[in-house]
Design a protein around this motif. Structure first.
Motif, PDB file in Angstrom:
ATOM      1  N   LEU A  26      86.406 -25.095  13.960  1.00  0.00           N
ATOM      2  CA  LEU A  26      87.364 -24.299  14.716  1.00  0.00           C
ATOM      3  C   LEU A  26      86.690 -23.067  15.295  1.00  0.00           C
ATOM      4  CD1 LEU A  26      90.442 -24.054  15.420  1.00  0.00           C
ATOM      5  CD2 LEU A  26      90.620 -22.541  13.434  1.00  0.00           C
ATOM      6  N   SER A  28      87.711 -19.439  16.504  1.00  0.00           N
ATOM      7  CA  SER A  28      88.803 -18.478  16.401  1.00  0.00           C
ATOM      8  C   SER A  28      88.513 -17.296  17.315  1.00  0.00           C
ATOM      9  CB  SER A  28      88.964 -17.984  14.964  1.00  0.00           C
ATOM     10  OG  SER A  28      89.270 -19.051  14.095  1.00  0.00           O
ATOM     11  N   CYS A 100      98.470 -24.002   8.998  1.00  0.00           N
ATOM     12  CA  CYS A 100      98.474 -22.571   9.278  1.00  0.00           C
ATOM     13  C   CYS A 100      99.902 -22.045   9.356  1.00  0.00           C
ATOM     14  CB  CYS A 100      97.742 -22.332  10.599  1.00  0.00           C
ATOM     15  SG  CYS A 100      97.858 -20.661  11.213  1.00  0.00           S
ATOM     16  N   ALA A 109     100.701 -23.050  14.334  1.00  0.00           N
ATOM     17  CA  ALA A 109      99.735 -23.829  15.115  1.00  0.00           C
ATOM     18  C   ALA A 109     100.042 -23.791  16.606  1.00  0.00           C
ATOM     19  CB  ALA A 109      99.705 -25.266  14.619  1.00  0.00           C
ATOM     20  N   MET A 112      99.578 -20.224  18.371  1.00  0.00           N
ATOM     21  CA  MET A 112      98.240 -19.638  18.405  1.00  0.00           C
ATOM     22  C   MET A 112      97.185 -20.585  18.963  1.00  0.00           C
ATOM     23  SD  MET A 112      98.203 -17.351  14.893  1.00  0.00           S
ATOM     24  CE  MET A 112      96.846 -16.317  15.456  1.00  0.00           C
ATOM     25  N   ALA A 113      97.573 -21.776  19.401  1.00  0.00           N
ATOM     26  CA  ALA A 113      96.620 -22.726  19.973  1.00  0.00           C
ATOM     27  C   ALA A 113      96.120 -22.230  21.320  1.00  0.00           C
ATOM     28  CB  ALA A 113      97.271 -24.096  20.130  1.00  0.00           C
ATOM     29  N   THR A 118      90.175 -24.542  19.461  1.00  0.00           N
ATOM     30  CA  THR A 118      90.193 -23.092  19.677  1.00  0.00           C
ATOM     31  C   THR A 118      91.582 -22.557  19.343  1.00  0.00           C
ATOM     32  OG1 THR A 118      88.537 -23.301  21.429  1.00  0.00           O
ATOM     33  CG2 THR A 118      89.762 -21.234  21.331  1.00  0.00           C
ATOM     34  N   TRP A 119      91.596 -21.400  18.714  1.00  0.00           N
ATOM     35  CA  TRP A 119      92.824 -20.879  18.123  1.00  0.00           C
ATOM     36  C   TRP A 119      92.689 -19.364  17.990  1.00  0.00           C
ATOM     37  CZ3 TRP A 119      93.329 -18.238  13.489  1.00  0.00           C
ATOM     38  CH2 TRP A 119      94.584 -18.255  12.845  1.00  0.00           C
ATOM     39  N   ALA A 329      93.321 -27.478  18.558  1.00  0.00           N
ATOM     40  CA  ALA A 329      93.642 -26.508  17.503  1.00  0.00           C
ATOM     41  C   ALA A 329      95.058 -26.678  17.002  1.00  0.00           C
ATOM     42  CB  ALA A 329      93.432 -25.086  18.030  1.00  0.00           C
ATOM     43  N   GLY A 330      95.930 -27.283  17.780  1.00  0.00           N
ATOM     44  CA  GLY A 330      97.310 -27.467  17.368  1.00  0.00           C
ATOM     45  C   GLY A 330      97.436 -28.279  16.095  1.00  0.00           C
TER      46      GLY A 330
END
Length: 333
Positions: A26, A28, A100, A109, A112-113, A118-119, A329-330
């Motif tokens: 991931l 971030s 998350c 999720a 913030m995706a 990527t998140w 990222a979801g």
């Protein structure tokens, strides 16, 4: 196919263990103030800072700050905090399975995706972190885990590796075969960081320092390169050219365990890796690592590792499963 050859040294044997299989990776992107409480129970996690600053605050070790290019390795399963400052209260919790939520359990999720793997708080965040997680114990050898502290940090200026920017470039790509590329990059990043860390005089475990000893070093290489040999302390001492008593005393003093205990651990480490090969039989693995029968290997494996070889094989083989590993990222939800 895993091949153990005669040029292997003890560190190579230890670092040959990491085998990411559809690892969770991931990117971030975060703006201060941020604080993520990680409770995913993963056996091993690699964190690399691309930009900004970050603090890692383990439950059972002193906190450490990261600068761009630094790489940290955290040994699980205990939790830790990732934050802009150790005093920042946690806002997000990462649960087992990389789920998350807020502190109240509300899923985050979707909100913030930010794209493929990527998140974060927004695309322009000043702090960019890369996190790679070995999800199952079968992906990392037990011997490696027991050799590591809860947290270690390798500063960028200690090794100047191109792997952090390369992983940063690849992690958000969505191309054919990308999961395999990312798995291997994560393994390389971990191995490179650990090799640098083990090279420090203050960090190296006893067996690593012992590799340079004129008596214990040759004995370690004999055991590493020919584990199937029917070694005894007397036979090993004869090969090295010292008495049985001298070898036993010096080996235990420098390595931290007697020669035959070390050999048992090494044989079972090799067996654990070989058992993950799809066509390996228990009998073939037993012969390759020095056990007279599948029953003898199974008994030793269960006594030392607490599970049977078949349970280990099933657990290691499932590491590539699950929905989160290669996608967006979801999937953190």
């Amino acid at each position: 196919m895993i091949v153990y050859h005669r040029a292997m040294d003890p560190l190579t044997g230890l670092l040959d263990g990491p085998r990411a299989r559809g690892a969770f990776l991931l990117r971030s992107v975060l703006d201060p103030p941020y604080a993520l409480r990680i409770e995913d129970r993963a056996p091993l996690t690699v964190v690399a800072l691309v930009s900004g600053t970050a603090w890692l605050v383990p439950d059972d070790a002193a906190p450490a700050t990261l600068r761009p290019g630094d790489v940290a390795v955290l040994r699980g399963p205990d939790g830790y905090l990732v934050a802009d400052d150790p005093a920042t209260p946690p806002q997000v919790v990462i649960h087992p399975g990389q789920r998350c939520t807020t502190l109240r359990g509300e899923p985050l999720a979707e909100s913030m995706a930010l794209g493929v793997r990527t998140w974060g708080t927004g695309p322009g965040g000043s702090t960019v972190l890369l996190t790679g997680t070995y999800q199952l114990p079968g992906e990392v050898s037990r011997r490696l885990l027991t050799a590591l502290p809860p947290l270690l940090v390798v500063p960028a200026d200690e090794w100047r590796s191109p792997l952090v920017p390369l992983l940063a470039q690849e992690v958000s790509r969505d191309a054919p075969g990308q999961a395999a590329v990312l798995d291997r990059l994560l393994d390389l990043l971990l191995i490179g960081a650990l090799r640098t860390w083990f090279g420090r005089a203050d960090a190296a475990p006893g067996w690593y320092r012992a590799a340079g000893d004129p008596v214990v070093g040759p004995a370690l290489r004999l055991l590493a390169n020919d584990p199937a040999q029917g070694w005894t302390v007397a036979a090993l001492a004869a090969e090295v050219g010292v008495s049985r008593a001298v070898l036993a005393r010096r080996f235990t003093e420098l390595v931290g365990e007697p020669p035959m205990a070390y050999l048992t651990g090494w044989r079972l480490t090799l067996a654990a890796d070989l058992l993950r090969e799809p066509d390996a039989t228990l009998g073939a693995v037993a012969r390759r690592v020095g056990y007279a029968s599948p029953y003898a290997l199974s008994t030793a494996f269960r006594r030392v590792r607490g599970i049977s070889p078949s349970q280990h094989r099933i657990g290691g083989g499932s590491a590539g499963g699950g929905s989160a590993r290669g996608g967006r990222a979801g999937v953190l939800g």
